[in-house]
Scaffold this motif. Sequence first.
Motif, PDB file in Angstrom:
ATOM      1  N   ARG A 153      42.134  28.022  17.810  1.00  0.00           N
ATOM      2  CA  ARG A 153      42.087  26.719  18.478  1.00  0.00           C
ATOM      3  C   ARG A 153      42.029  25.632  17.404  1.00  0.00           C
ATOM      4  NH1 ARG A 153      37.385  25.449  22.820  1.00  0.00           N
ATOM      5  NH2 ARG A 153      36.097  25.317  20.936  1.00  0.00           N
TER       6      ARG A 153
ATOM      7  N   GLU B 134      50.565  27.616  22.323  1.00  0.00           N
ATOM      8  CA  GLU B 134      50.458  27.319  23.748  1.00  0.00           C
ATOM      9  C   GLU B 134      51.699  26.566  24.225  1.00  0.00           C
ATOM     10  OE1 GLU B 134      46.908  26.105  26.759  1.00  0.00           O
ATOM     11  OE2 GLU B 134      47.046  25.002  24.878  1.00  0.00           O
TER      12      GLU B 134
ATOM     13  N   ASN C  36      46.320  25.734  21.080  1.00  0.00           N
ATOM     14  CA  ASN C  36      45.900  27.132  21.090  1.00  0.00           C
ATOM     15  C   ASN C  36      47.036  28.008  20.576  1.00  0.00           C
ATOM     16  OD1 ASN C  36      43.285  26.768  22.192  1.00  0.00           O
ATOM     17  ND2 ASN C  36      44.178  26.487  24.207  1.00  0.00           N
TER      18      ASN C  36
ATOM     19  N   GLU D 208      50.521  31.680  37.968  1.00  0.00           N
ATOM     20  CA  GLU D 208      50.482  30.327  37.410  1.00  0.00           C
ATOM     21  C   GLU D 208      50.930  29.302  38.452  1.00  0.00           C
ATOM     22  OE1 GLU D 208      51.331  28.395  33.017  1.00  0.00           O
ATOM     23  OE2 GLU D 208      52.369  30.227  33.621  1.00  0.00           O
TER      24      GLU D 208
ATOM     25  N   TRP E 217      48.138  28.530  40.842  1.00  0.00           N
ATOM     26  CA  TRP E 217      47.142  27.634  40.238  1.00  0.00           C
ATOM     27  C   TRP E 217      47.658  26.191  40.214  1.00  0.00           C
ATOM     28  CZ3 TRP E 217      42.265  27.171  39.475  1.00  0.00           C
ATOM     29  CH2 TRP E 217      41.772  26.240  38.574  1.00  0.00           C
TER      30      TRP E 217
ATOM     31  N   GLU F 100      39.627  29.021  36.794  1.00  0.00           N
ATOM     32  CA  GLU F 100      40.143  28.134  35.745  1.00  0.00           C
ATOM     33  C   GLU F 100      40.071  28.821  34.381  1.00  0.00           C
ATOM     34  OE1 GLU F 100      39.724  23.451  34.541  1.00  0.00           O
ATOM     35  OE2 GLU F 100      37.898  24.541  35.071  1.00  0.00           O
ATOM     36  N   GLU F 101      38.979  29.552  34.136  1.00  0.00           N
ATOM     37  CA  GLU F 101      38.841  30.279  32.874  1.00  0.00           C
ATOM     38  C   GLU F 101      39.869  31.399  32.764  1.00  0.00           C
ATOM     39  OE1 GLU F 101      36.810  29.819  30.158  1.00  0.00           O
ATOM     40  OE2 GLU F 101      36.469  27.877  31.105  1.00  0.00           O
TER      41      GLU F 101
ATOM     42  N   LYS G 101      43.193  29.863  31.906  1.00  0.00           N
ATOM     43  CA  LYS G 101      43.219  29.367  30.532  1.00  0.00           C
ATOM     44  C   LYS G 101      43.267  30.501  29.508  1.00  0.00           C
ATOM     45  CE  LYS G 101      40.391  26.694  27.274  1.00  0.00           C
ATOM     46  NZ  LYS G 101      39.110  25.941  27.102  1.00  0.00           N
ATOM     47  N   ASN G 102      42.440  31.521  29.729  1.00  0.00           N
ATOM     48  CA  ASN G 102      42.272  32.563  28.703  1.00  0.00           C
ATOM     49  C   ASN G 102      43.171  33.784  28.896  1.00  0.00           C
ATOM     50  OD1 ASN G 102      40.208  31.057  27.454  1.00  0.00           O
ATOM     51  ND2 ASN G 102      38.665  31.910  28.828  1.00  0.00           N
TER      52      ASN G 102
ATOM     53  N   ARG H 288      47.834  32.019  31.364  1.00  0.00           N
ATOM     54  CA  ARG H 288      48.776  31.223  30.565  1.00  0.00           C
ATOM     55  C   ARG H 288      49.165  31.912  29.257  1.00  0.00           C
ATOM     56  NH1 ARG H 288      46.310  25.283  32.102  1.00  0.00           N
ATOM     57  NH2 ARG H 288      47.576  24.975  33.961  1.00  0.00           N
TER      58      ARG H 288
END
Length: 299
Positions: A39, A76, A104, A135, A138, A220-221, A224-225, A228
């Motif tokens: 990151r 990312e 990321n 995705e 979401w 959401e986590e 994100k982790n 995606r």
Amino acid sequence: MNFSEQPPSKQWAALKYRGEKFAEVWFKPEGEPFALTFRIPQGSFQIPDMGQLLTAENLLMAVGIATEEVESWRPEGASPSGSDSNSELQRSLPPPPQDVPHLNLYVRLKPSPQAVAPKKSREPEVPEARWQDLEARWEAILGLEASMDTLRISMEGLRSEMEAASRKMLTADEKVHALNADVAQWNKAKSRVVYALPKVREFIHRSTWAKGTPERKKLEELVKNHIRPRIPFPEMDKVGEQLENLFKDWQVLSGHGVTVFQECKSISADIQGALRTLQSNAAANATKKRGAGAKGKFF
């Protein structure tokens, strides 16, 4: 470093250059023992001479990993790069958009020889269509949330408008000259505010705190982790249903909010209409009385 012996991270570990932190690393995200994530803050790309040093190769070197160990990697928002494109690891990484705080970088390493055999017994690679479906679900939730945010802001303004209308008092002249029927109609319209305001406050409260529910934060986590960056995880079979349930909950809440907003708009319009009628008739009545008084004096 011997990556296989590296324990999974419990928090981000800082990477420093000349004593200053320029990036962070997370080893072995949940469900992915051969992966790590870097990151890089937006500000690191602004440091003089730092931009050209921010390459995937240098980041890997900072944690003791050779480029030959890399199976695939991707910044990312980009497509994964295979191990046959390791020369790309030497190129400077693109900075994130101005409104994004971090870039990321997702890296997957080649499994160790001991891990190859067990890997054959695992489930097959997750199809890209599956990732895209999750995705998309979401993104649909985020779209509904944005609509609810807009509706909530409009409803907060309408609430203030109705509260002010319900407290409004007639002027002395209006009290004297207003027709009783007009006053009754106006008070009747205002009385509806008492029953509508609790509905408005409930929607504002529910839509404000909706993003803070544990279920929503967990999803959401995962997005994100895992979703995606395309990193499989144990709850893959359940997350689609969880996203669908959350979307339906948001649909119900949004629909309820639209109904309340339309009801309140109607109430506000009725109050304003009744007041305009009252004021118009009161002004006409006052003019009529003044005319009658002037004739009496003349005779």
